[in-house]
Design a protein around this motif. Structure first.
Motif, short mmCIF file in Angstrom:
data_model
loop_
_atom_site.label_atom_id
_atom_site.label_comp_id
_atom_site.label_asym_id
_atom_site.label_seq_id
_atom_site.Cartn_x
_atom_site.Cartn_y
_atom_site.Cartn_z
N CYS A 111 1.02 -1.33 -0.01
CA CYS A 111 0.01 -0.04 -0.03
C CYS A 111 1.01 1.22 0.16
N PHE A 158 2.30 1.48 -3.57
CA PHE A 158 1.47 2.13 -4.47
C PHE A 158 1.03 3.63 -4.11
N ARG A 159 0.86 4.15 -3.09
CA ARG A 159 0.91 5.51 -2.77
C ARG A 159 1.97 6.20 -3.19
N THR A 181 1.66 6.57 -6.84
CA THR A 181 0.74 7.64 -7.45
C THR A 181 1.11 9.06 -7.23
N LEU A 219 3.63 9.83 -10.03
CA LEU A 219 2.86 9.94 -11.30
C LEU A 219 2.16 11.39 -11.44
N ILE A 220 1.47 11.45 -10.25
CA ILE A 220 0.89 12.86 -10.21
C ILE A 220 1.61 13.92 -10.36
#
Length: 237
Positions: free
Chosen positions: A50, A53-54, A57, A60-61
């Motif tokens: 988790c 993944f955060r 993310t 990518l943002i």
């Protein structure tokens, strides 16, 4: 009964007082650790996934925001195109009006208004159409257009093998009486924009020009000459 219970109690006490010869128990170890009881690892695998993944993310943002800002800063303006000159040396029908004989020369000025992007033409071709029917084609060489510059693309269409439909033949007869022929010239391009040393993705900004060219056999139309015409150019999208 009392004597039996007392005897059992004494037996348990004697058992607990016996010395322990097993492997040493680490300090602070919980009961049962020496007996081989397995505990889960201190970090749960699901929690680690988790977190990863955060983190991905967020990266990518951040990259998306940076790309958007760069696009807004370096957003390219569309090309500008004009047909400066067009001349027909021959444009008539042969073989009972089924074949078009043509000799057309066109000069198109293409301007790059961008201050930060040069244009790399990886593919460039010109097509001529009359009455929505293609009758001429020219493959043009690759080139590089610097920033804030204008290049002239000059091309010629010559031939006599184009088959003309009945509708195109009727249009030809009507426009010959008027003294001007309406011809569409299209430039199909595949380009990349270059900023310093970075090339963009490939774009296809087609150029669409509709021109009215004097009939070479009509002296009045030839005297009026050709009027420069602005073309429609697709945006970089």
């Amino acid at each position: 009964m009392a004597m039996a219970a007392s005897h059992n109690h004494e037996h348990k006490i004697d058992h607990l007082d016996q010395p322990y010869y097993g492997p040493p128990i680490p300090p602070g170890a919980a009961p049962g650790a020496a007996a081989g009881v397995h505990r889960p690892p201190p970090r749960d695998t699901y929690a680690l996934l988790c977190r990863a993944f955060r983190a991905l993310t967020l990266v990518l943002i951040a990259l998306g925001v940076v790309a958007l800002v760069l696009w807004l800063v370096y957003q390219p303006s569309s090309l500008k195109a004009y047909v400066d000159s067009a001349q027909l040396t021959r444009f008539d029908l042969a073989d009972n009006g089924t074949r078009l004989r043509y000799d057309l020369t066109v000069g198109v000025s293409v301007g790059n208004p961008n201050r930060k992007q040069a244009v790399l033409y990886r593919r460039l071709e010109a097509v001529a159409l009359y009455g929505s029917e293609r009758f001429g084609y020219a493959d043009l060489p690759r080139m590089r257009q610097p920033r804030k510059s204008t290049v002239e693309i000059r091309t010629s269409f010559r031939g006599r093998e184009a088959i003309v439909s009945g509708a195109a033949a009727a249009l030809f007869r009507r426009e010959k009486e008027e003294g001007f022929f309406g011809i569409s010239v299209k430039l199909h391009a595949r380009v990349r924009l270059k900023v310093i040393v970075v090339n963009s993705v490939e774009y296809r900004p087609d150029v669409d020009c509709y021109i009215r060219v004097p009939d070479p056999s009509n002296a009045t139309a030839v005297a009026q000459g050709f009027a420069p015409t602005q073309c429609h150019v697709d945006d970089f999208s």
